[in-house]
Design a protein around this motif. Structure first.
Motif, short mmCIF file in Angstrom:
data_model
loop_
_atom_site.label_atom_id
_atom_site.label_comp_id
_atom_site.label_asym_id
_atom_site.label_seq_id
_atom_site.Cartn_x
_atom_site.Cartn_y
_atom_site.Cartn_z
N UNK A 146 -0.30 -1.20 -8.26
CA UNK A 146 0.67 -1.82 -7.36
C UNK A 146 0.09 -3.05 -6.65
N UNK A 147 -1.21 -3.01 -6.33
CA UNK A 147 -1.84 -4.11 -5.59
C UNK A 147 -2.03 -5.35 -6.46
N UNK A 148 -2.22 -5.16 -7.76
CA UNK A 148 -2.42 -6.27 -8.70
C UNK A 148 -3.50 -7.25 -8.22
N UNK A 149 -4.59 -6.72 -7.71
CA UNK A 149 -5.68 -7.56 -7.23
C UNK A 149 -6.65 -7.87 -8.36
N UNK A 150 -7.50 -8.85 -8.14
CA UNK A 150 -8.54 -9.18 -9.10
C UNK A 150 -9.44 -7.96 -9.27
N UNK A 151 -9.75 -7.63 -10.50
CA UNK A 151 -10.60 -6.49 -10.78
C UNK A 151 -9.84 -5.17 -10.84
N UNK A 152 -8.52 -5.24 -10.70
CA UNK A 152 -7.71 -4.03 -10.70
C UNK A 152 -7.79 -3.26 -12.01
N UNK A 153 -7.78 -3.97 -13.13
CA UNK A 153 -7.87 -3.30 -14.43
C UNK A 153 -9.21 -2.60 -14.58
N UNK A 154 -10.25 -3.24 -14.09
CA UNK A 154 -11.58 -2.63 -14.15
C UNK A 154 -11.62 -1.37 -13.27
N UNK A 155 -11.02 -1.47 -12.11
CA UNK A 155 -10.97 -0.31 -11.20
C UNK A 155 -10.22 0.84 -11.86
N UNK A 156 -9.10 0.54 -12.51
CA UNK A 156 -8.34 1.58 -13.20
C UNK A 156 -9.18 2.20 -14.31
N UNK A 157 -9.89 1.36 -15.05
CA UNK A 157 -10.76 1.86 -16.12
C UNK A 157 -11.83 2.81 -15.55
N UNK A 158 -12.41 2.44 -14.44
CA UNK A 158 -13.42 3.30 -13.83
C UNK A 158 -12.83 4.62 -13.34
N UNK A 159 -11.62 4.57 -12.84
CA UNK A 159 -10.96 5.80 -12.39
C UNK A 159 -10.65 6.72 -13.56
N UNK A 160 -10.23 6.13 -14.68
CA UNK A 160 -9.99 6.93 -15.89
C UNK A 160 -11.31 7.56 -16.35
N UNK A 161 -12.38 6.80 -16.27
CA UNK A 161 -13.69 7.34 -16.65
C UNK A 161 -14.08 8.48 -15.71
#
Length: 169
Positions: free
Chosen positions: A23-38
């Motif tokens: 929802x925030x769509x901030x820089x690095x958001x995709x990386x953060x999501x990837x880390x959370x999935x990990x």
């Protein structure tokens, strides 16, 4: 599937954080999501009792025993070419049943799970070694360097070289 309360609460926290990031769509958001999935994958990994320890000391498996065996097999052979047909044959179940149960247990399809495992290992090698990207891609089971770059970028939000550089600061 039954899981521990701690695992369920951890899932809920991670899913909320993933939602917040998206929802925030901030820089690095995709990386953060990837880390959370990990983090979710690590929690499942630990809950299933997949460790380097003695098999007798493992906690009871969640789901069918063949699932734990499959996850161990993938963990040990992630760099080799393995797929649904081979894994279902090893588990002595039909590919359709295997695929359905695997997705229920991990939240991912077999191909996606193996790819995520390979990317996690690639990240470890990028940080922990001086190997070049081509060597790391090959060590993690990628036959095609462009495919490795595309998948890494999709999962990690940037190129392997950028990932290594960002962590070496």
């Amino acid at each position: 599937m039954k899981c521990s309360l701690a695992l369920r609460e951890g899932f809920e926290r991670c899913l909320q954080e993933i939602d917040d990031e998206l929802r925030a769509s901030e820089i690095g958001g995709r990386h953060a999501v990837s880390l959370l999935v990990q983090r979710i994958l690590l929690s499942v990994h630990r809950e299933l009792g997949v460790s380097g320890g003695d098999e007798a000391s493992l906690p009871p498996a969640i789901g069918p025993l063949w699932m734990r065996d499959t996850l161990l097999f993938i963990d040990e052979h992630y760099s080799k070419e393995i797929g649904l047909r081979e894994l279902s044959k090893r588990a002595s179940v039909s590919p359709a049943h295997f695929s359905r149960v695997f997705k229920q247990m991990t939240g991912m399809n077999v191909t996606g799970f193996i790819a995520a495992k390979r990317i996690v290992k690639a990240k470890e090698l990028l940080v922990g070694t001086d190997q070049n990207v081509a060597q790391i891609a090959a060590a993690c089971g990628f036959d095609s360097l462009p495919h490795f770059h595309r998948l890494f970028k999709r999962v990690a939000g940037g190129t392997p070289a950028a990932y290594r550089k960002s962590l070496s600061r």
